[in-house]
Write a protein that holds these residues in place. Structure first.
Motif, PDB file in Angstrom:
ATOM      1  N   UNK A  98      58.372  13.895  51.908  1.00 51.19           N
ATOM      2  CA  UNK A  98      59.774  13.567  52.207  1.00 51.19           C
ATOM      3  C   UNK A  98      60.716  14.770  52.076  1.00 51.19           C
ATOM      4  N   UNK A  99      60.157  15.973  51.963  1.00 51.38           N
ATOM      5  CA  UNK A  99      60.997  17.165  52.045  1.00 51.38           C
ATOM      6  C   UNK A  99      61.227  17.968  50.786  1.00 51.38           C
ATOM      7  N   UNK A 100      60.361  17.854  49.795  1.00 56.34           N
ATOM      8  CA  UNK A 100      60.548  18.595  48.549  1.00 56.34           C
ATOM      9  C   UNK A 100      60.552  20.109  48.775  1.00 56.34           C
ATOM     10  N   UNK A 101      59.776  20.586  49.735  1.00 56.10           N
ATOM     11  CA  UNK A 101      59.735  22.031  49.989  1.00 56.10           C
ATOM     12  C   UNK A 101      61.111  22.543  50.420  1.00 56.10           C
ATOM     13  N   UNK A 102      61.821  21.773  51.215  1.00 55.34           N
ATOM     14  CA  UNK A 102      63.170  22.165  51.635  1.00 55.34           C
ATOM     15  C   UNK A 102      64.131  22.203  50.441  1.00 55.34           C
ATOM     16  N   UNK A 103      63.913  21.334  49.468  1.00 54.14           N
ATOM     17  CA  UNK A 103      64.725  21.319  48.243  1.00 54.14           C
ATOM     18  C   UNK A 103      64.487  22.630  47.486  1.00 54.14           C
ATOM     19  N   UNK A 104      63.215  22.982  47.336  1.00 56.47           N
ATOM     20  CA  UNK A 104      62.858  24.231  46.651  1.00 56.47           C
ATOM     21  C   UNK A 104      63.505  25.424  47.363  1.00 56.47           C
ATOM     22  N   UNK A 105      63.387  25.450  48.674  1.00 59.56           N
ATOM     23  CA  UNK A 105      63.945  26.570  49.438  1.00 59.56           C
ATOM     24  C   UNK A 105      65.460  26.669  49.271  1.00 59.56           C
ATOM     25  N   UNK A 106      66.142  25.543  49.246  1.00 57.61           N
ATOM     26  CA  UNK A 106      67.596  25.542  49.040  1.00 57.61           C
ATOM     27  C   UNK A 106      67.940  26.040  47.633  1.00 57.61           C
ATOM     28  N   UNK A 107      67.174  25.605  46.633  1.00 57.47           N
ATOM     29  CA  UNK A 107      67.385  26.068  45.265  1.00 57.47           C
ATOM     30  C   UNK A 107      67.114  27.565  45.162  1.00 57.47           C
ATOM     31  N   UNK A 129      56.940  20.686  39.800  1.00 55.51           N
ATOM     32  CA  UNK A 129      56.167  19.737  38.992  1.00 55.51           C
ATOM     33  C   UNK A 129      55.181  18.997  39.881  1.00 55.51           C
ATOM     34  N   UNK A 130      54.065  18.584  39.318  1.00 60.10           N
ATOM     35  CA  UNK A 130      53.057  17.833  40.080  1.00 60.10           C
ATOM     36  C   UNK A 130      53.569  16.442  40.441  1.00 60.10           C
ATOM     37  N   UNK A 131      54.176  15.766  39.478  1.00 58.86           N
ATOM     38  CA  UNK A 131      54.719  14.429  39.722  1.00 58.86           C
ATOM     39  C   UNK A 131      55.712  14.120  38.617  1.00 58.86           C
ATOM     40  N   UNK A 132      56.855  13.594  38.990  1.00 61.01           N
ATOM     41  CA  UNK A 132      57.860  13.221  37.994  1.00 61.01           C
ATOM     42  C   UNK A 132      57.911  11.707  37.776  1.00 61.01           C
ATOM     43  N   UNK A 133      57.007  10.978  38.435  1.00 62.34           N
ATOM     44  CA  UNK A 133      56.877   9.543  38.198  1.00 62.34           C
ATOM     45  C   UNK A 133      57.959   8.686  38.821  1.00 62.34           C
ATOM     46  N   UNK A 134      58.632   9.196  39.820  1.00 58.14           N
ATOM     47  CA  UNK A 134      59.682   8.426  40.492  1.00 58.14           C
ATOM     48  C   UNK A 134      59.452   8.445  42.003  1.00 58.14           C
ATOM     49  N   UNK A 135      58.242   8.141  42.406  1.00 59.55           N
ATOM     50  CA  UNK A 135      57.834   8.262  43.805  1.00 59.55           C
ATOM     51  C   UNK A 135      58.705   7.452  44.764  1.00 59.55           C
ATOM     52  N   UNK A 136      59.208   6.318  44.326  1.00 58.47           N
ATOM     53  CA  UNK A 136      60.052   5.476  45.167  1.00 58.47           C
ATOM     54  C   UNK A 136      61.398   6.112  45.487  1.00 58.47           C
ATOM     55  N   UNK A 137      61.761   7.163  44.739  1.00 52.96           N
ATOM     56  CA  UNK A 137      63.030   7.854  44.956  1.00 52.96           C
ATOM     57  C   UNK A 137      62.838   9.202  45.655  1.00 52.96           C
ATOM     58  N   UNK A 138      61.670   9.441  46.202  1.00 49.38           N
ATOM     59  CA  UNK A 138      61.317  10.739  46.787  1.00 49.38           C
ATOM     60  C   UNK A 138      62.299  11.155  47.878  1.00 49.38           C
ATOM     61  N   UNK A 139      62.569  12.467  47.925  1.00 50.39           N
ATOM     62  CA  UNK A 139      62.160  13.534  47.000  1.00 50.39           C
ATOM     63  C   UNK A 139      63.030  13.548  45.736  1.00 50.39           C
ATOM     64  N   UNK A 148      67.324  13.060  39.705  1.00 50.33           N
ATOM     65  CA  UNK A 148      68.074  12.945  40.963  1.00 50.33           C
ATOM     66  C   UNK A 148      67.087  12.514  42.038  1.00 50.33           C
ATOM     67  N   UNK A 149      67.350  11.358  42.660  1.00 56.49           N
ATOM     68  CA  UNK A 149      66.453  10.827  43.676  1.00 56.49           C
ATOM     69  C   UNK A 149      67.034  10.925  45.070  1.00 56.49           C
TER      70      UNK A 149
END
Length: 164
Positions: A98-107, A129-139, A148-149
């Protein structure tokens, strides 16, 4: 560099080094003492500074190579001082898709640092992180203990502003 400072900026006469010595002496004859001592040192400093590890090495009679082996093997230990705020971006499957790589790039762009590094002002450390346990709020990302979901790259500046 000041007279009593080490290359990392810590004070060689730091009272915490005396505490490290006390902790090490307390565990001196305890089998398997290295990991609990390292946990206490990290709790004291927030990371594992070389000077403190040298004290542990001397007091427990454990080679520095073994200490560094343990410090780099276990992900809970860190050899670098962390920022005032630690940002963790989930890179688990749901978040990645769902776009975590784009979040990293923005950070990376906003903070001027790569994953695993700390800003020059010491305010932020960026981690994946490998998993923060909030998959339903991805990313998902966390700053300290706040989750922050459904984060988008456009959300990043506003979120960071809350911590400045």
């Amino acid at each position: 560099m000041k007279e009593n400072q080490h290359c990392c900026g810590c004070n060689l006469n730091d009272e915490r080094l005396e505490k490290v010595k006390g902790i090490s002496v307390e565990y001196k004859n305890v089998e398997g003492a290295l990991i609990p001592v390292m946990h206490e040192v990290q709790d004291l400093y927030g990371y594992l500074p070389e000077e403190a590890l040298q004290v542990v090495s001397k007091e427990l009679n454990v080679p520095m190579s073994e200490i560094y082996g343990v410090a780099t093997f276990y992900s809970l230990f860190t050899l670098e001082q962390k920022g005032k705020h630690v940002i963790k971006v989930c890179m688990g499957t749901a978040c990645y898709v769902k776009g975590a790589q784009a979040i990293i790039e923005k950070l990376n762009k906003e903070l001027g640092i790569e994953v695993g590094k700390t800003t020059k002002d010491g305010e932020f450390t960026l981690e994946a992180a490998r998993c923060l346990g909030s998959c339903g709020l991805a990313p998902v990302m966390m700053i300290d203990d706040i989750v922050y979901g459904k984060v988008t790259p456009n959300d990043i500046p506003k979120i960071l502003e809350e911590y400045k």
